[in-house]
Design a protein around this motif. Structure first.
Motif, PDB file in Angstrom:
ATOM      1  N   UNK A  29       1.350 -61.707  29.137  1.00 52.93           N
ATOM      2  CA  UNK A  29       1.150 -60.464  28.372  1.00 52.93           C
ATOM      3  C   UNK A  29       2.208 -59.421  28.702  1.00 52.93           C
ATOM      4  N   UNK A  30       3.159 -59.804  29.589  1.00 51.61           N
ATOM      5  CA  UNK A  30       4.245 -58.905  29.977  1.00 51.61           C
ATOM      6  C   UNK A  30       3.704 -57.597  30.547  1.00 51.61           C
ATOM      7  N   UNK A  31       2.745 -57.717  31.470  1.00 49.43           N
ATOM      8  CA  UNK A  31       2.133 -56.540  32.087  1.00 49.43           C
ATOM      9  C   UNK A  31       3.066 -55.915  33.110  1.00 49.43           C
ATOM     10  N   UNK A  32       2.906 -54.614  33.334  1.00 51.46           N
ATOM     11  CA  UNK A  32       3.702 -53.945  34.359  1.00 51.46           C
ATOM     12  C   UNK A  32       2.839 -53.308  35.450  1.00 51.46           C
ATOM     13  N   UNK A  33       1.525 -53.590  35.447  1.00 48.20           N
ATOM     14  CA  UNK A  33       0.665 -53.201  36.565  1.00 48.20           C
ATOM     15  C   UNK A  33      -0.600 -54.039  36.520  1.00 48.20           C
ATOM     16  N   UNK A  34      -1.154 -54.299  37.700  1.00 49.77           N
ATOM     17  CA  UNK A  34      -2.424 -55.013  37.790  1.00 49.77           C
ATOM     18  C   UNK A  34      -3.407 -54.185  38.593  1.00 49.77           C
TER      19      UNK A  34
END
Length: 279
Positions: free
Chosen positions: A240-245
């Motif tokens: 999902x091309x996330x930039x934070x978890x």
């Protein structure tokens, strides 16, 4: 709620630039005050020296740690002056066995602590107790940032690890200021239970809770197709091309996590993006 007091801790000159870059970037975006602790770490441990050991040896380690703290503080002040955020700085010496307590005392009065990733080549052993001190004794959420991640003022795509635990819910509540400004939040549920009140709508209640706060959330239900939960999460983060978890931390005892490993430790070892944690 907004973050108005941020805290970061610097113990390693190699990590100073990236750590303060991340912390000051978030502070500017949130119009928050940044508190910086620069610690020279005395890594000698009580019991490592026999009774009556030469006092000069002990004094030498203390003097070295004091000099380290002074150099860290000088470099940090130069970088903070260029950052444009509001900041204050404190320097000192902490023993390895006691550094968590020092961090906790400051983290108690911070809204968010921003710290470097504790595992990896060249990362000091003090980074793990710094995180635990802030999160457990300090009761403050922690944003753990890998060294090579470009600082961002706010995340655009966030993955939330959701297993209905108290730790996960605490993390979501603490992360709300960041979730509200994200373009998309993916609530990830892995192998939801086949029985129970939420079996027909896993993650639905959390999604509704977030939506009422203005968070653009959607639920992703995944199967555990890899040996570890953390492996499934890391793969989905890339998908999902996330930039934070966002995740709850240490569902098991910290001793068990340290000996056997666990989702928290595995995520921190493998994460290539900032990880927001709370307990």
């Amino acid at each position: 709620m907004a973050y108005k007091t941020l805290l970061t801790v610097v113990t390693d000159p190699k990590l100073l630039k990236s750590t303060i870059n991340h912390a000051s970037t978030v502070a500017l975006a949130m119009d928050a005050h940044l508190d910086v602790l620069c610690f020279g770490v005395d890594r000698t441990q009580t019991g490592y020296y026999y009774a009556g050991a030469n006092a000069m040896v002990l004094q030498e380690t203390l003097s070295r740690a004091t000099e380290d703290a002074k150099k860290l503080a000088e470099e940090a002040r130069e970088q903070l002056d260029r950052s444009g955020c509001r900041w204050s700085l404190e320097e000192g010496v902490a023993q390895l066995a006691d550094i968590g307590r020092h961090v906790a005392g400051r983290a108690r009065f911070a809204d968010l602590t921003i710290l470097p990733k504790p595992y990896g080549g060249g990362h000091g052993v003090e980074l793990e107790p710094v995180i635990e001190g802030a999160m457990f004794e300090g009761q403050c959420p922690v944003l753990v940032v890998p060294d090579d991640v470009v600082p961002e003022s706010a995340p655009k795509r966030v993955v939330v690890g959701w297993n209905e635990s108290a730790e996960a819910l605490t993390a979501v509540r603490a992360a709300l200021p960041l979730l509200k400004v994200a373009d998309r939040v993916h609530v990830v549920v892995i192998d939801p239970p086949q029985h129970g009140p939420n079996r027909s709508d896993p993650g639905g209640q959390l999604s509704q809770f977030l939506a009422r706060h203005g968070v653009k959330a959607e639920v992703d239900v995944l199967s555990k197709t890899l040996p570890k939960i953390s492996d499934v999460m890391c793969r989905h983060v890339e998908d999902v091309d996330a930039d934070m978890m966002v995740m709850g931390a240490y569902g098991h005892s910290r001793f068990r996590e340290a000996i056997l490993g666990g989702a928290t430790r595995n995520m921190l070892e493998n994460a290539k993006l900032p990880v927001f944690m709370a307990h």
